[in-house]
Design an enzyme around this catalytic site. Structure first.
Site: not given
Length: 375
Positions: A131, A296-297, A319
């Site tokens: 990112p 996924d974060q 992910h």
């Protein structure tokens, strides 16, 4: 190996650095010793790279723990966490390794301290396969605020491949307990904006070409919104040469999405702008509330929250599936290790009420409900 040490297979599913980041963060937070083997076995260059080693050392420092086997190229490490402590911490891989990924690993831990924590993170602020720092500030940060998370992100210097040299200072406020979130209604897209930039010796025209191409591409599908993507020449606050673009879209219910791309040698600037615009449009065509990179974060925060979180998204990425696997494994620890913890349980189902040709899915999690013992 101690009988309470949890073994984590670093080769499963996504098989990359994400398994390291999520498992090491949860190790520190839950106080569970872990042994990670087959690290990054799914990559062309297996084992720890400088940015992964730096991230593990940062987590070791935050939790006053011990780290064995950690070296460049190592495929097996053991982390024995101690007590998470507030304070000032520095992480510098001395490469263009992603600042955003260093923050992904360290932010959850910094939430469970007794006071404000300052993280000085160095490396690449706008790097491939990670990112961009602009994504962290404009997309990740406002979404985490829905969980009750608050942090400040001060970009002191931008850094680009291959030199790195970027610096970001993040100040994290501790939290008693993470709140669950419900993000299932996207509403309408109300705003599209961004930034196209060049740094170093690269000509300003590249930024203008990226912006023009991006706006033209978006206009083909979204005709009724004003799109603002200013072109910027970064001078004093950038290290090295680089160019790129990020485009943000906001919805009427507070959902935020992004598309981004970085310039590469031999790639025309308009192609970079088009790539970012098409990435954004791909994530707007479905009726989800998060884009493919935010999914996924958010998993680790859903896993630690107290209560049930529900998030609507497009196709669930590998992910995301990997983060869920690790989060469920690391919250299923013996009660004498983490007395407050119950295992986080995730379910994924296709949304019933989606009438578009781009199906959406609901990720639901009954969180582990971890409380900060220091507050």
């Amino acid at each position: 190996m101690d009988s309470t040490t949890l073994e984590v297979d670093g080769s499963v599913m996504e098989g990359g650095g994400q398994i390291l980041r999520v498992s090491a963060a949860l190790s520190c937070i839950t106080g569970t010793a872990i042994k990670i083997s087959k690290i990054r076995a799914g990559r062309t260059t297996p084992g720890l790279r400088p940015q992964h080693l730096c991230g593990l050392q940062l987590l070791r420092d935050i939790c006053a723990g011990s780290l064995d086997g950690a070296a460049i190229g190592s495929t097996e490490i053991t982390l024995n966490p101690g007590k998470i402590t507030s304070g000032d911490h520095l992480a510098d891989p001395q490469t263009a390794g992603s600042v955003g990924l260093l923050l992904q690993a360290s932010l959850p831990c910094a939430l469970f301290t007794d006071a404000s924590t300052q993280l000085c993170l160095k490396g690449g602020t706008n790097a491939e396969m990670a990112p961009q720092i602009d994504y962290t500030v404009k997309v990740f940060k406002p979404t985490l605020e829905k969980f009750g998370v608050h942090f400040d992100c001060d970009v002191k210097m931008r850094g680009y491949y291959p030199k790195g040299g970027g610096e970001v200072v993040v100040t994290v406020n501790p939290i008693k307990q993470l709140s669950p979130v419900t993000m299932t209604e996207r509403g309408t897209i109300t705003k599209i904006y961004g930034r196209a930039f060049v740094a170093g010796v690269l000509p300003y025209k590249l930024a203008k070409d990226m912006s023009t191409a991006a706006v033209r591409t978006i206009r083909r599908e979204i005709k009724d919104l004003y799109i603002s993507i200013p072109s910027l020449q970064e001078k004093d606050q950038a290290c090295g040469n680089g160019n790129g673009i990020i485009i943000i879209a906001e919805s009427s219910t507070g959902c935020v999405f992004a598309g981004s791309s970085l310039g590469k040698k031999g790639v025309y600037a308009d192609k970079v702008g088009i790539e970012a615009a098409e990435m954004l449009l791909r994530n707007l065509r479905h009726n989800g509330c998060v884009d493919e990179f935010l999914q996924d974060q958010l998993i680790i925060f859903m896993a630690l929250a107290s209560g049930t979180s529900r998030i609507r998204c497009g196709p669930v990425t590998l992910h995301t599936q990997t983060a869920i696997h690790v989060a469920e494994q690391l919250t299923q620890v013996p009660h004498h290790v983490a007395e407050q913890l119950t295992q986080a349980k995730f379910t994924i189902s296709q949304s019933d009420d989606d009438q578009t040709n781009n199906p959406t899915f609901i990720i639901e999690c009954q969180g582990a409900g971890l409380s900060n013992p220091h507050l």
